[in-house]
Write a protein that holds these residues in place. Structure first.
Motif, short mmCIF file in Angstrom:
data_model
loop_
_atom_site.label_atom_id
_atom_site.label_comp_id
_atom_site.label_asym_id
_atom_site.label_seq_id
_atom_site.Cartn_x
_atom_site.Cartn_y
_atom_site.Cartn_z
N SER A 1 0.81 -1.20 0.00
CA SER A 1 0.00 0.00 0.00
C SER A 1 0.86 1.27 0.00
N LEU A 2 2.03 1.19 0.63
CA LEU A 2 2.92 2.35 0.72
C LEU A 2 3.83 2.50 -0.49
N GLY A 3 3.79 1.53 -1.39
CA GLY A 3 4.60 1.60 -2.59
C GLY A 3 5.99 1.02 -2.44
N ASP A 4 6.27 0.35 -1.34
CA ASP A 4 7.58 -0.28 -1.14
C ASP A 4 7.51 -1.72 -1.64
N PHE A 5 7.56 -1.88 -2.96
CA PHE A 5 7.27 -3.18 -3.58
C PHE A 5 8.37 -4.21 -3.32
N GLY A 6 9.62 -3.76 -3.26
CA GLY A 6 10.72 -4.70 -3.00
C GLY A 6 10.60 -5.32 -1.62
N ARG A 7 10.34 -4.49 -0.62
CA ARG A 7 10.18 -5.03 0.73
C ARG A 7 8.92 -5.87 0.83
N ALA A 8 7.86 -5.46 0.14
CA ALA A 8 6.61 -6.23 0.17
C ALA A 8 6.83 -7.64 -0.37
N SER A 9 7.56 -7.76 -1.48
CA SER A 9 7.78 -9.08 -2.08
C SER A 9 8.68 -9.95 -1.20
N SER A 10 9.71 -9.36 -0.59
CA SER A 10 10.62 -10.16 0.24
C SER A 10 9.91 -10.65 1.50
N ARG A 11 9.08 -9.79 2.09
CA ARG A 11 8.35 -10.22 3.29
C ARG A 11 7.29 -11.26 2.95
N ALA A 12 6.59 -11.07 1.85
CA ALA A 12 5.58 -12.05 1.45
C ALA A 12 6.23 -13.39 1.13
N LEU A 13 7.42 -13.35 0.56
CA LEU A 13 8.14 -14.58 0.25
C LEU A 13 8.50 -15.32 1.53
N ARG A 14 8.98 -14.59 2.54
CA ARG A 14 9.31 -15.23 3.83
C ARG A 14 8.05 -15.81 4.47
N ALA A 15 6.93 -15.11 4.33
CA ALA A 15 5.68 -15.57 4.96
C ALA A 15 5.18 -16.87 4.35
N GLN A 16 5.62 -17.19 3.15
CA GLN A 16 5.16 -18.42 2.50
C GLN A 16 5.69 -19.68 3.19
N ARG A 17 6.59 -19.52 4.15
CA ARG A 17 7.04 -20.68 4.93
C ARG A 17 5.92 -21.22 5.80
N SER A 18 4.92 -20.38 6.07
CA SER A 18 3.81 -20.81 6.92
C SER A 18 2.89 -21.75 6.15
N VAL A 19 2.43 -22.77 6.86
CA VAL A 19 1.46 -23.71 6.27
C VAL A 19 0.04 -23.21 6.51
N THR A 20 -0.20 -22.64 7.70
CA THR A 20 -1.57 -22.28 8.08
C THR A 20 -2.11 -21.07 7.31
N LEU A 21 -1.24 -20.20 6.80
CA LEU A 21 -1.72 -19.01 6.09
C LEU A 21 -2.23 -19.32 4.69
N SER A 22 -1.98 -20.53 4.22
CA SER A 22 -2.51 -21.00 2.95
C SER A 22 -2.06 -20.12 1.79
N TRP A 23 -3.00 -19.67 0.96
CA TRP A 23 -2.70 -18.96 -0.28
C TRP A 23 -2.35 -17.48 -0.10
N GLN A 24 -2.55 -16.93 1.09
CA GLN A 24 -2.47 -15.48 1.27
C GLN A 24 -1.08 -14.88 1.02
N PRO A 25 0.01 -15.42 1.59
CA PRO A 25 1.32 -14.84 1.30
C PRO A 25 1.68 -14.90 -0.18
N ALA A 26 1.31 -16.01 -0.82
CA ALA A 26 1.61 -16.15 -2.25
C ALA A 26 0.87 -15.11 -3.07
N LEU A 27 -0.34 -14.76 -2.67
CA LEU A 27 -1.11 -13.74 -3.37
C LEU A 27 -0.39 -12.40 -3.31
N PHE A 28 0.08 -12.02 -2.13
CA PHE A 28 0.71 -10.71 -2.01
C PHE A 28 2.12 -10.68 -2.58
N PHE A 29 2.77 -11.83 -2.64
CA PHE A 29 4.04 -11.89 -3.36
C PHE A 29 3.80 -11.65 -4.85
N ALA A 30 2.75 -12.29 -5.38
CA ALA A 30 2.43 -12.10 -6.80
C ALA A 30 2.04 -10.66 -7.10
#
Length: 430
Positions: free
Chosen positions: A322-351
């Motif tokens: 939302s703040l326009g920091d796309f590089g940090r958004a993608s790196s954080r979303a990528l790390r969040a994909q290690r979670s099993v319980t969050l399902s599809w959500q981190p992958a959506l925001f990485f994309a």
């Protein structure tokens, strides 16, 4: 109680040759069975305290006044400035407790751990089969454990026991509990924090989570129980009492409630439809600077659990986008994909972060794969719009990076609207 403990897998070898009717006719055998199969304590009350020395005596006496005697009280002093742990020790040694003072233990954290982890510290030390998580400023009625024990003896399969809740202090509201089911928890907190539950449920779930920035660890815990499925009984009457204070941690965070509840729901994607979760995402993207700072502190803690950190990374990635920091958004979303319980959500925001930084040619296939792997997500109108936006536009590149700009491009808007909003908001910046 012998029947109750028997059904929970306690060794039966000592009494396997006796019939139950005979045991009840022979007093000495019955006493031996009760000692063998009913632990003392049966119920462990876990009471974290931080700056609550003024209230802790009332909370402790509400436990000491229980008509059912098989309990222990574990107080966890979370490095409190008012030394509430020392205060609790003095109370336990006083005349109000008498011989029951031996049932009270005080644990002192060597560093401040917060409410969720302090509860976990106390429960790890607990000896009881059942847990009652009682806050140091709340109370329970004298018959609470007695009625719960009667229910346990009648239904050995019980796992959670609750009741209505009476507010006191600055409110006299009576909370009449609705059924503990998915439909109810979608709109409100499901159970009072001091409801009783089997200790093994806490162990199976890995304890209370400290992922959320403003608390609600008990709400999160009940949702996780709902996900695995538990046998619950609501006792008649209001057996628990909640102190409502005009100023408290929950009151101070009142303005953050909508964002906090949105975060809470994203931790349980199996309970909520993807369309509902995507609406919650929009709220998290616009989190306040105050909430963001708390999340940044939590995610940096050395003792943070991997699953909690994954949630925090995902929420921060939403706000980064939302703040326009796309590089940090993608790196954080990528790390969040290690979670099993969050399902599809981190992958959506990485994309989405890839889409707005590198274009739809790269991110489009990622979103298409998400839709294929999660059909209920792919069928939502909001996701279809996102996919179309990503394939047609890279307008988010022009999104402003200032946090005080309200008119941010929305991921739910159409492609042309995205481009128009981005140009307008970018042009408004000095």
């Amino acid at each position: 109680f012998a029947v109750h403990m028997w059904s929970h897998g306690v060794s039966r070898s000592r009494f396997s040759k006796f019939s139950m009717p005979w045991c009840f006719e022979c007093h000495s055998t019955l006493v031996s069975m009760l000692k063998a199969y009913v632990p003392d304590p049966l119920i462990s009350v876990v009471m974290p305290c931080y700056n609550q020395a003024d209230y802790i005596r009332e909370a402790m006496l509400s436990v000491a006044s229980q008509s059912f005697p098989s309990w222990e009280l574990i107080i966890v002093d979370d490095l409190s400035p008012d030394r509430c742990g020392a205060r609790a020790e003095l109370i336990a040694l006083g005349d109000d407790f008498g011989a029951q003072g031996r049932r009270v233990r005080v644990i002192r954290n060597t560093k401040n751990k917060g409410l969720a982890e302090s509860r976990n510290v106390g429960i790890r030390a607990a000896k009881g089969l059942w847990i009652c998580a009682l806050d140091a400023d709340d109370k329970i009625r004298p018959e609470h454990f007695d009625r719960a024990a009667e229910a346990m003896s009648l239904d050995p399969g019980l796992q959670v026991i609750t009741s209505d809740q009476q507010f006191f202090g600055n409110s006299t509201w009576l909370w009449v509990l609705p059924p503990f089911d998915t439909a109810t928890v979608m709109s409100r907190g499901p159970l009072p924090v001091m409801s009783l539950y089997l200790r093994r449920l806490w162990a199976d779930l890995g304890g209370y989570s400290a992922a959320l920035p403003w608390g609600n660890e008990d709400y999160d815990f009940w949702l996780r129980l709902l996900e695995v499925g538990v046998s619950t009984l609501k006792l008649p009457g209001a057996l628990t009492m909640y102190r409502y204070k005009a100023k408290s941690m929950m009151r101070d965070a009142q303005d953050e409630t909508e964002t906090e509840i949105a975060m809470l729901r994203t931790r349980h994607p199996s309970l909520f439809h993807p369309a509902k979760l995507m609406r919650e995402h929009a709220k998290i993207m616009q989190m306040s600077n105050r909430t963001r700072k708390r999340l940044e502190l939590l995610v940096a803690r050395e003792d943070a659990r991997d699953e909690d950190r994954a949630c925090q990374d995902m929420w921060l990635s939403m706000n980064d986008l939302s703040l326009g920091d796309f590089g940090r958004a993608s790196s954080r979303a990528l790390r969040a994909q290690r979670s099993v319980t969050l399902s599809w959500q981190p992958a959506l925001f990485f994309a989405l972060a890839v889409c707005v930084s590198d274009g739809g040619a790269v991110a489009g296939p990622l979103l298409s794969d998400l839709a294929a792997n999660h059909p209920s997500l792919g069928k939502t109108e909001a996701f279809a719009r996102l996919l179309a936006n990503c394939q047609a536009s890279s307008a988010w590149r022009a999104a402003p990076r200032r946090r005080d700009v309200v008119a941010l491009p929305s991921p739910m808007a159409g492609a042309s609207t995205l481009r128009q909003e981005a140009r307008q908001t970018a042009g408004q910046l000095p």
